[in-house]
Design an enzyme around this catalytic site. Sequence first.
Site, PDB file in Angstrom:
ATOM      1  N   HIS A 166      16.884  13.497  -3.779  1.00  0.00           N
ATOM      2  CA  HIS A 166      15.664  12.923  -3.184  1.00  0.00           C
ATOM      3  C   HIS A 166      14.698  13.972  -2.643  1.00  0.00           C
ATOM      4  CE1 HIS A 166      18.303   9.352  -3.131  1.00  0.00           C
ATOM      5  NE2 HIS A 166      17.212   8.649  -3.152  1.00  0.00           N
ATOM      6  N   GLY A 215      14.556  11.635  -9.393  1.00  0.00           N
ATOM      7  CA  GLY A 215      15.574  10.585  -9.394  1.00  0.00           C
ATOM      8  C   GLY A 215      15.059   9.313  -8.763  1.00  0.00           C
ATOM      9  N   HIS A 216      14.321   9.435  -7.678  1.00  0.00           N
ATOM     10  CA  HIS A 216      13.680   8.278  -7.055  1.00  0.00           C
ATOM     11  C   HIS A 216      12.180   8.548  -7.070  1.00  0.00           C
ATOM     12  CE1 HIS A 216      12.495   5.016  -4.563  1.00  0.00           C
ATOM     13  NE2 HIS A 216      13.691   4.750  -4.086  1.00  0.00           N
ATOM     14  N   HIS A 269      16.804  -0.089 -10.719  1.00  0.00           N
ATOM     15  CA  HIS A 269      16.446  -0.178  -9.305  1.00  0.00           C
ATOM     16  C   HIS A 269      14.963  -0.548  -9.164  1.00  0.00           C
ATOM     17  CE1 HIS A 269      15.663   1.566  -5.258  1.00  0.00           C
ATOM     18  NE2 HIS A 269      16.937   1.322  -5.035  1.00  0.00           N
ATOM     19  N   GLU A 321      20.438  -3.015  -6.813  1.00  0.00           N
ATOM     20  CA  GLU A 321      19.213  -3.229  -6.034  1.00  0.00           C
ATOM     21  C   GLU A 321      18.032  -3.409  -6.979  1.00  0.00           C
ATOM     22  OE1 GLU A 321      19.571  -1.319  -1.801  1.00  0.00           O
ATOM     23  OE2 GLU A 321      19.231   0.245  -3.264  1.00  0.00           O
ATOM     24  N   GLU A 337      14.227  -6.915  -2.460  1.00  0.00           N
ATOM     25  CA  GLU A 337      14.078  -5.949  -1.369  1.00  0.00           C
ATOM     26  C   GLU A 337      12.622  -5.893  -0.905  1.00  0.00           C
ATOM     27  OE1 GLU A 337      15.747  -2.077  -2.137  1.00  0.00           O
ATOM     28  OE2 GLU A 337      14.663  -1.187  -0.458  1.00  0.00           O
ATOM     29  N   CYS A 405      14.752   2.240   4.798  1.00  0.00           N
ATOM     30  CA  CYS A 405      13.534   2.302   3.982  1.00  0.00           C
ATOM     31  C   CYS A 405      12.563   1.153   4.257  1.00  0.00           C
ATOM     32  CB  CYS A 405      13.899   2.332   2.503  1.00  0.00           C
ATOM     33  SG  CYS A 405      15.001   1.000   1.992  1.00  0.00           S
TER      34      CYS A 405
HETATM   35 ZN    ZN Z   1      13.797  -0.857   1.349  1.00  0.00          ZN
END
Ligand code: ZN
Length: 801
Positions: A166, A215-216, A269, A321, A337, A405
């Site tokens: 991250h 990655g994110h 995700h 997720e 989410e 988050c």
């Molecule tokens: Zn979140």
Amino acid sequence: MKTNCLKASVTGMMILFMLPSCATKKTEGTYPIQPVSFTSVKLTDKFWAPRIQTNFDVTIPIAIGECYNTGRVDNFKIAGNLMEGKFCTEYPFDDTDIYKLIEAASYSLQTIPDAQLEARLDTLIQYVGLAQEPDGYLYTNRTIDSVHTHPWAGNKRWMNDPDLSHELYNSGHLFEAAVAHYQATGKKALLDIAIKNADLLVKDFGWDKLHIYPGHQVVEMGLVKMYNVTGKKEYLELAKFFLDVRGPGGDEYNQAHKKVIDQTEPVGHAVRATYMYSGMADIAAIYGDTSYFNAASRIWENLVTQKTYITGGIGSGGGNEGFDPPYVLPNMSAYCETCASVGNIFWNQRMFLHDGDGKYYDVLERTLYNSLLSGVSLSGDRFFYPNVLESFGQHQRSAWFGCACCPPNIARLLPSLPGYIYATTEKDIYINLFIGNTAKFAFDGSEIEIIQKTDYPWEGLVEITINPPETKAFALKIRIPGWARNEVLPGNLYTFNDALSSKAVLKVNGKTIALKTDKGFVTLNRKWKKGDKITIELPMDVRKITADKRVAADKGKIAIERGPLMYCAEWPYAKDGRVLNLLFDEKADFTPVFLDTLLNGVEVVKTTARLAKYNLQKEVEKGDPQEIILIPYYAWNNKGAGEMAVWLPVSDSSVKPLPAPTIASKSKISASTPTKALMSVNDQYDPKNSIDRDWPYYHWWPKNNSWEWIQYTFESETTVSSAEVYWFDDGPFGGCRIPDKWVIEYRSGSSWQPVKAKGDYSIAKDSWNTIAFEPVKTNAMRLKVKLPEKFSAGVHEWVVE
Ligand SMILES: [Zn+2]
């Protein structure tokens, strides 16, 4: 069931040195349509302005406080040598919560100036600056101790980013915060830090340098914003590189399975996905590159027609997720989410800025008023991570999360809302959302003022005053929401069951204008003079919605909508707190009433429903119609946990009757691992199969290889001679399997004895497993289960007779 909030994925890192596969002609980068900045719009309405105030008064201070209490701020101070210590939080991406809150506070300062908050930000920014390494690297985990890094961080800069480090995610949020802070305050301290960090990325990554994909995702959007304020083209090129270097051959989980321009449907995700699609929309718009836009459009079509909840929520699966296969939209286990709603709003605004189609704002508005807004309590101090559409009381907003988050994400989205209302081209002004406000912005060489007055979403009347400095010819484009044009969402995933009683009416200076929409907008092309008034009257009927028949979870059910708001049935407003056993009548009256003392003032919908229950012959009996109030979905769970449903059964086959008073249903239940889901084992639900997740089930995950039990304690001594069990098994990607062994025991005095079974205990998936035994007279029975060696197990239903 989920392992942790950012699931480990197989690394798909590519450090290949090759040429880009999709080199594009660079043009001077700008969006065809520009949003009017949040700095130019002041909200004056009764719906959003108070929420932004609560966000300012409650949410932001709480969240900044949590950053101090949990060590997130200390990480920066330790990295900056202001104090000694080790990295003191759980995740290496915890730095981003501070960035998001600086961003949130910056937007807020525009609406609500506050010298004290500004000073708090200056302090935080000072810590951030001190934590930055001389070459611009900023990642407190590695700076604090480059040898003993977090397991996700890896032992070398950047190398673990496609997997879990991250580092680029942290940079992306830093950029977004820096741009917001600079725009809101004019101060450059954080922007300078961000420029130093972005310059390092430019130095390290590229086609002739490191080939690593984030990655994110989020750095792509962040770099585009950095380009927008600095004009540095290399940031834009790096954003494009981070998209182009992704895939093929990586994980679907983080959308690295294909080149981004070859992707066709949302997978993996959901937050990563929407952030990436936002970056693609940015690059598509700025470079005028149709390959990105075509890919983003394909994915968008797929999402809106197959994978979007009626609340606008996306990402139905908890395990990743993220996205499930088409039409898999379970209500009680919906993940949705809060961050995915934020990402979906980002993405849809960007798609709109590309081609001016109102359909993107139809999705954005639905998400904003429903799935997103449910993410925070009316009091501003409790938060949902998943936003389910059905509950038996197991869901409750939390004060904070280890993986935090969501709260800072909603905290930054709400005060940025003024930036979503208007947009312009050289000759057109778009009005995209109906929110009371006063806007003053530069347009065609002078400053124009627009004033909106409205009680939307409660009322459909919107009054708009246009004040150009002198008479001026231009086109005003006003969005007529999809729901006011009889379209729930683009495509046929959901349809209205009834027709509108009237059409939207639009008047200019009192004169009715024929309502012709193109791409969801009415275009008013004329010479505008100071004080010109437009009124729009949108039809605020209570509407009934049916889902596509391929959505199994919504079969035989309707959802209720009024304006942009979805409604739900919730326990405080139903007899005996029962919602989940009610049978609704589509033909009954659904009457809207404004209750100004309820839930900060809400328009509710009054109707009637009948309680369905099983009798001992397993027949369904229905009670007399009883009154029930439906409330806006966003406002649920503000009076404690209990039953709630968005989709309301209207047919005998979809209603879930109350259990009959059997031995099991009258028992007190306990277990070796008690959870709220325990009440689902004696609720007389007949599962469709072992993987059925439409209704709650009980499980022992993450335990494995142990003996576990569930116990029924009877009201009095009872004779029992058989038991039936339906096992939960969530298949090859889940953590639960049918057990190794099971046995029924009864209480005899102070000890537990196995029953004398007549035959073998069967252990089959997707069916009832029955065991008959010699009758026992007892006051308690146990279902004992041996979990498989490497998996857990679960139970849908346990019956004793
Ligand atoms: Zn979140």
